[in-house]
Design a protein around this motif. Sequence first.
Motif, short mmCIF file in Angstrom:
data_model
loop_
_atom_site.label_atom_id
_atom_site.label_comp_id
_atom_site.label_asym_id
_atom_site.label_seq_id
_atom_site.Cartn_x
_atom_site.Cartn_y
_atom_site.Cartn_z
N ILE A 47 14.27 -83.13 -40.89
CA ILE A 47 13.63 -84.23 -40.23
C ILE A 47 14.74 -85.38 -39.90
CG2 ILE A 47 11.98 -86.12 -40.04
CD1 ILE A 47 10.00 -84.10 -41.68
N VAL A 48 15.39 -85.65 -40.83
CA VAL A 48 16.31 -86.74 -40.95
C VAL A 48 17.51 -86.08 -39.79
CG1 VAL A 48 17.97 -88.17 -41.89
CG2 VAL A 48 15.72 -88.06 -42.83
N GLY A 49 17.94 -84.92 -40.07
CA GLY A 49 18.86 -84.48 -39.34
C GLY A 49 18.48 -84.28 -37.85
N GLY A 50 17.41 -83.83 -37.51
CA GLY A 50 16.89 -83.73 -36.24
C GLY A 50 16.75 -85.12 -35.49
N LEU A 51 16.20 -86.25 -36.09
CA LEU A 51 16.16 -87.52 -35.68
C LEU A 51 17.65 -87.93 -35.38
CD1 LEU A 51 13.38 -89.22 -37.95
CD2 LEU A 51 13.20 -88.50 -35.46
N GLY A 52 18.56 -87.81 -36.39
CA GLY A 52 19.82 -88.28 -36.21
C GLY A 52 20.48 -87.46 -35.04
N GLN A 53 20.17 -86.25 -34.61
CA GLN A 53 20.66 -85.59 -33.42
C GLN A 53 20.09 -86.21 -32.00
OE1 GLN A 53 23.32 -83.11 -33.37
NE2 GLN A 53 22.96 -84.22 -31.19
N LEU A 54 18.82 -86.45 -32.33
CA LEU A 54 18.12 -87.19 -31.06
C LEU A 54 18.71 -88.63 -30.96
CD1 LEU A 54 15.86 -86.61 -29.23
CD2 LEU A 54 14.25 -87.91 -30.79
N VAL A 55 19.01 -89.37 -31.80
CA VAL A 55 19.71 -90.52 -31.46
C VAL A 55 21.15 -90.44 -31.30
CG1 VAL A 55 20.77 -92.76 -32.87
CG2 VAL A 55 18.58 -91.87 -33.49
N VAL A 56 21.92 -89.40 -31.59
CA VAL A 56 23.05 -89.28 -30.85
C VAL A 56 23.02 -88.97 -29.47
CG1 VAL A 56 25.07 -87.44 -30.94
CG2 VAL A 56 24.18 -88.62 -33.11
N SER A 57 22.02 -88.16 -28.81
CA SER A 57 22.04 -87.56 -27.75
C SER A 57 21.68 -88.84 -26.75
CB SER A 57 20.81 -86.37 -27.53
OG SER A 57 21.22 -85.51 -28.37
N VAL A 58 20.83 -89.84 -27.38
CA VAL A 58 20.28 -90.89 -26.44
C VAL A 58 21.55 -91.90 -26.43
CG1 VAL A 58 18.98 -93.10 -26.43
CG2 VAL A 58 17.79 -90.97 -27.11
N LEU A 59 22.16 -91.85 -27.48
CA LEU A 59 23.52 -92.85 -27.37
C LEU A 59 24.59 -92.26 -26.29
CD1 LEU A 59 24.36 -93.79 -31.01
CD2 LEU A 59 23.81 -95.37 -29.13
N MET A 60 24.59 -90.77 -26.26
CA MET A 60 25.56 -90.30 -25.25
C MET A 60 25.02 -90.72 -23.73
SD MET A 60 26.08 -86.42 -26.84
CE MET A 60 26.91 -85.95 -25.57
N LEU A 61 23.80 -90.98 -23.67
CA LEU A 61 23.50 -91.27 -22.33
C LEU A 61 23.89 -92.83 -21.96
CD1 LEU A 61 19.83 -89.95 -22.42
CD2 LEU A 61 21.52 -89.07 -20.91
N THR A 62 24.32 -93.73 -22.79
CA THR A 62 24.83 -95.04 -22.58
C THR A 62 26.50 -95.06 -22.30
OG1 THR A 62 25.13 -95.44 -24.87
CG2 THR A 62 22.70 -95.67 -24.08
N LEU A 63 27.27 -93.95 -22.73
CA LEU A 63 28.57 -94.02 -22.54
C LEU A 63 28.84 -93.68 -20.93
CD1 LEU A 63 29.42 -91.59 -25.56
CD2 LEU A 63 29.70 -93.99 -25.36
N ASP A 64 30.14 -94.41 -20.70
CA ASP A 64 30.68 -94.46 -19.30
C ASP A 64 32.27 -94.51 -19.66
OD1 ASP A 64 31.47 -97.09 -19.37
OD2 ASP A 64 29.49 -97.37 -18.46
N SER A 65 32.97 -94.15 -18.68
CA SER A 65 34.54 -94.30 -18.89
C SER A 65 34.87 -95.55 -19.47
CB SER A 65 35.42 -94.19 -17.47
OG SER A 65 34.53 -94.91 -16.34
N GLY A 66 34.27 -96.83 -19.25
CA GLY A 66 34.61 -98.16 -19.58
C GLY A 66 33.90 -98.53 -20.86
N SER A 67 33.21 -97.60 -21.76
CA SER A 67 32.56 -97.82 -22.96
C SER A 67 33.41 -98.40 -24.17
CB SER A 67 31.94 -96.83 -23.48
OG SER A 67 30.62 -96.44 -22.59
N PRO A 68 33.10 -99.55 -24.88
CA PRO A 68 34.15 -99.81 -25.83
C PRO A 68 34.16 -98.76 -26.76
CG PRO A 68 31.92 -101.06 -25.98
CD PRO A 68 31.85 -100.38 -24.72
N LEU A 69 35.44 -98.60 -27.46
CA LEU A 69 35.83 -97.54 -28.22
C LEU A 69 35.03 -97.40 -29.54
CD1 LEU A 69 37.69 -95.32 -28.31
CD2 LEU A 69 39.11 -96.70 -30.00
N TRP A 70 34.26 -98.66 -30.02
CA TRP A 70 33.36 -98.61 -31.32
C TRP A 70 32.06 -97.76 -30.78
CZ3 TRP A 70 28.36 -100.33 -30.67
CH2 TRP A 70 28.22 -101.21 -29.52
#
Length: 450
Positions: A328-351
């Motif tokens: 369950i924690v692993g699946g939730l972690g993967q879901l959070v990662v997928s949502v964060l990927m939607l916020t990325l673009d070419s100018g995203s800060p490296l952190w």
Amino acid sequence: MRVAVAESGTAFDRRLIVPMVLGSVLNPINSSMIAVALVPIGLALGALPSETAWLVSALYLATATGQPVVGRLVDRYGPRRLYLAGSALVGLAGLIGLLAPNLGVLIVSRVLLGLGTCAGYPAAMYLIRRGKDSPGGVLTALAVSAQTIVVVGPTLGGLLIGAAGWRAIFAVNVPLALACVVFGLLRLPRFDGAAPETPLDFLGIALFAGTLTALMLYLMDPAAGDLWLLGVMALCAAGFAWREMRAPDPFLDLRVFGGNAPLIATYGRALLAQTASYAILYGFTQWLEAGRGLSAAHAGLVLLPMSLFAIVISTVTGRRAAYRGKLIVGGLGQLVVSVLMLTLDSGSPLWLPVLLTLICGLPQGLNGLANQSALYYQADPARIGAASGLLRTFSYLGAMVSSAATGVFFKHGADTAGLHGLAIFLSVVAALMLVMTLADRSLSRVGRTP
């Protein structure tokens, strides 16, 4: 009827850990080192990237098909002979790769490497299943060693190539194989059971191989013109099911699998987990270089927190039996990662991508180990080799699904739009895995009841 090498209920022999770990890491080390060798191999042999990609696919295809086959042989004849034969084949494949005059011979070497590395993991699971001790520590050692190799594999490959050229990543298999043979001869128990009375199910194995080969060939480069491969897969699958329901000693007893819904669910979760894992390792890495503008070295550094955190998570949680909670924690972690990927673009800060990979260490460290441990308890002890090999097969199917998805979303390049499409796909994958885990109440009892 097969007789166990050691009677069930005897204490696990800790001297077996070294050959078990050595054998089980042969596959991940050859899977990871090749990543940094494709470009120099292409330059040296005049091969295009589409051609050198077969060096990756050939090993995946051979391993995915061979793991359950070799696992079944381990069930029938014990781990020692299969382990030694597989190790010797790895050494031979290393020599062929070292001397290969062209890409075709090099691909043959990778196929042999894939087949040779099939024995280590099923043999290890077979040996663990024979002891009465809690397997948590040993299963954790297998998982952590594989994860560590995945981390250091590209770095080791780069050092070997820098010191002795790309052929060194094939040559290194010779001393590794020799070490496996020596430790295998010294420490693996001899099979003291009677020879099986029924012949090996060669027809079932051939139909299984045909089914899987057709499916994986299609997933490597899915296109409308190749739909005939799915037709071949369907015919082979139907023939395989017909054969296995009638064979006196089937290669894969579908009646056992059909009555074991928790085990089937574990295979499904393994496929979904590895689909997400390989999409991050390869798809997200491509975007870091092409979409975010990082060098290959810097992209590797961005991924490093994920791998290190995954090792820590596996080590800390490995002995705990809360498999459902881990998934369950692993699946939730993967879901959070997928949502964060939607916020990325070419100018995203490296952190931000660094944070993303750090969070990704949760599913990386939890999902694989939890599924492996669940299978240990869910599988028929008499067929643990075949069952564990099939787990690896589903993992490689996940890798192929990931590759197909990455190809679709990065069709016009690894740009931000493609990354966002991949992120939506991975969100669906994570959600499916969560639903499967929440619905599987049997996971709460795994490892707690006889």
